[in-house]
Design an enzyme around this catalytic site. Sequence first.
Site, short mmCIF file in Angstrom:
data_model
loop_
_atom_site.label_atom_id
_atom_site.label_comp_id
_atom_site.label_asym_id
_atom_site.label_seq_id
_atom_site.Cartn_x
_atom_site.Cartn_y
_atom_site.Cartn_z
N GLY A 18 14.44 -24.98 49.79
CA GLY A 18 15.28 -24.24 50.75
C GLY A 18 14.58 -22.98 51.23
O GLY A 18 13.97 -22.27 50.43
N ARG A 54 12.11 -30.78 51.52
CA ARG A 54 12.23 -31.20 50.12
C ARG A 54 11.57 -32.58 50.07
O ARG A 54 12.09 -33.53 50.65
CB ARG A 54 13.70 -31.28 49.71
CG ARG A 54 14.44 -29.93 49.85
CD ARG A 54 15.80 -30.00 49.20
NE ARG A 54 16.69 -28.92 49.60
CZ ARG A 54 16.72 -27.70 49.05
NH1 ARG A 54 15.90 -27.40 48.08
NH2 ARG A 54 17.57 -26.80 49.48
N ASP A 101 11.80 -23.55 41.50
CA ASP A 101 11.12 -24.20 40.37
C ASP A 101 10.79 -25.68 40.66
O ASP A 101 9.82 -26.21 40.13
CB ASP A 101 11.87 -24.02 39.05
CG ASP A 101 13.32 -24.46 39.12
OD1 ASP A 101 13.77 -24.86 40.22
OD2 ASP A 101 13.99 -24.41 38.08
N THR A 130 13.66 -18.18 46.80
CA THR A 130 14.92 -18.91 46.90
C THR A 130 16.07 -17.90 46.86
O THR A 130 15.98 -16.91 46.12
CB THR A 130 15.11 -19.94 45.76
OG1 THR A 130 16.48 -20.34 45.72
CG2 THR A 130 14.74 -19.39 44.40
N ASP A 177 18.77 -18.38 45.50
CA ASP A 177 19.62 -18.63 44.33
C ASP A 177 19.38 -17.68 43.14
O ASP A 177 20.22 -17.55 42.28
CB ASP A 177 19.44 -20.07 43.83
CG ASP A 177 19.89 -21.10 44.84
OD1 ASP A 177 20.49 -20.72 45.86
OD2 ASP A 177 19.62 -22.30 44.64
N ASP A 188 17.51 -18.29 40.64
CA ASP A 188 17.70 -19.16 39.45
C ASP A 188 16.38 -19.51 38.76
O ASP A 188 16.35 -20.44 37.96
CB ASP A 188 18.42 -20.46 39.87
CG ASP A 188 17.64 -21.25 40.91
OD1 ASP A 188 16.67 -20.71 41.48
OD2 ASP A 188 17.99 -22.42 41.16
N ARG A 207 23.71 -23.17 44.07
CA ARG A 207 23.57 -24.42 43.28
C ARG A 207 24.25 -24.29 41.93
O ARG A 207 25.45 -24.11 41.88
CB ARG A 207 22.08 -24.72 43.09
CG ARG A 207 21.65 -26.02 43.71
CD ARG A 207 20.21 -26.28 43.36
NE ARG A 207 19.38 -26.21 44.51
CZ ARG A 207 19.21 -27.22 45.35
NH1 ARG A 207 19.83 -28.34 45.17
NH2 ARG A 207 18.43 -27.09 46.39
O1 F6P Z 1 18.40 -23.58 46.85
C1 F6P Z 1 18.91 -22.90 47.95
C2 F6P Z 1 20.19 -23.56 48.42
O2 F6P Z 1 20.66 -22.85 49.56
C3 F6P Z 1 21.30 -23.67 47.39
O3 F6P Z 1 22.00 -22.47 47.20
C4 F6P Z 1 22.12 -24.78 47.97
O4 F6P Z 1 22.85 -25.45 46.95
C5 F6P Z 1 21.09 -25.69 48.55
O5 F6P Z 1 19.95 -24.89 48.80
C6 F6P Z 1 21.48 -26.38 49.82
O6 F6P Z 1 20.45 -27.21 50.19
P1 F6P Z 1 20.32 -27.89 51.63
O7 F6P Z 1 20.06 -26.80 52.63
O8 F6P Z 1 19.15 -28.80 51.50
O9 F6P Z 1 21.60 -28.57 51.88
#
Ligand code: F6P
Length: 322
Positions: free
Chosen positions: A14, A75, A106, A128, A130, A132, A174
Site C-alpha cells: 500500500g 501487491r 513487512d 506504510t 499502519d 505495524d 489492517r
Molecule cells: O497496509 C495499508 C492499508 O491501507 C491497510 O490499512 C488496509 O487494510 C489495506 O492497506 C488496504 O489495502 P488495499 O488498498 O489494497 O485495499
Amino acid sequence: MATIDKIAVLTSGGDAPGMNAAIRAVVRKGIYHNLKVFGVYHGYEGLIKGDIRPMDLGSVGDIIHRGGTILRTARSLEMFSEEGQHKAASQLKDRGIGALVVIGGDGSYRGAQKLARLGINVVGIPGTIDNDIVGTDMTIGFDTAVNTVINAISKIRDTATSHERTFLVEVMGRNCGDIALRAGLAIGAESILIPEIEYDLKEVGEKLIRGFKRGKNHSIIIVAEGAGNIMDISTRLKEYTGFDNKVTILGHVQRGGAPTAFDSVLAATMGGKAIDVIREGKSEVMISLCDNKIVDKPLHIAFEGKKPFQRHLYDLANELSI
Ligand code: F6P
C-alpha cells in the site's frame, strides 16, 4: 565483495504519504555519492518484468511534498514464487545493479529477503500508514494518516454536535490498532475499538448513555478496521443504547495527501540512512526509528512476532474518556 556502483529503489504494498520524499532522498543521496540509481516501477511486478528506469536529479524534482509514489506500487503474487524471485534477481544482476532499496511493509521485506538469498544487497525502509512493522517505532505515512483521521473527525464533530448524535468512525490499519489508538487519544474519542484489546459493547453503550445523561451533546467512537464489522457494531450499540448512531468509513482517504513534517523528515532521514548502509556494504537490514534515532537493524526482526502494543496509551485514553 564487489563494489556496488548501481542501486535501485522500489515501492511495494500500500502506498503511504512520504514515500516520494523517501525515494527522493535515496536518489539524490545516491547520486551525491556517485552511485547510478534506478527506479523500479510498479513494485515487484515491475521488477519481474524489467520495468527499471534510470533516475537523475530531475526525476525526483517537485515530489517531496506529494502523497502516493511516483514509482507506483503493487501487491505482487508472482514474487511469492521461486520463479518470480529468480526473474526479479536476474533483472537486477543483468543490469549490474548490486543493491535494492525496498520501501514498504513487512510483506515487501519478505520479497527483499528472497532477493538477498539470490545475491542482491537489500535494505528495507518502513513505509506504510499502519505502523505495524516490528523493529521500528514509526513507519513513514503513519503520522500523516493519523492527522488525516483527526481532520476528518473534526468535520464529523460539527455535524455530530449539531444533531447530538453518536458517530462510529472506521479507520484503516489492517490488524494493527495504532491509527485508531493515536487518533482516538488525540481527538478524545469516547471509546476506541482495536483488534489488540477485547471489548464489551455493552460497556461501550453504557458509557455512551452515561455521557448523554451528563449532558454530552455528541460522541465519537473510533473503530479500527480489524476490530470487527462496523455495521454489526453499530446495530448492537443501537440495541444496547436505544438510540441511533451513524457510521463513517474513512477508507483510502487515509492513504493520500501531503506528508506531515514528521513524515517528510522521517522519509528523508531513512532514505539517507539507506544509502549509508549500502555504502557500508550491509545487506538484509531495515532502517528503523528507535528511541528517536535512525538506525539499521537485521531485516529478520521485522518478521519476529507482532509489534508490541502501546497499552499505556490505550489505558490513558480510557482514563481521559470516563
Ligand atoms: O497496509 C495499508 C492499508 O491501507 C491497510 O490499512 C488496509 O487494510 C489495506 O492497506 C488496504 O489495502 P488495499 O488498498 O489494497 O485495499
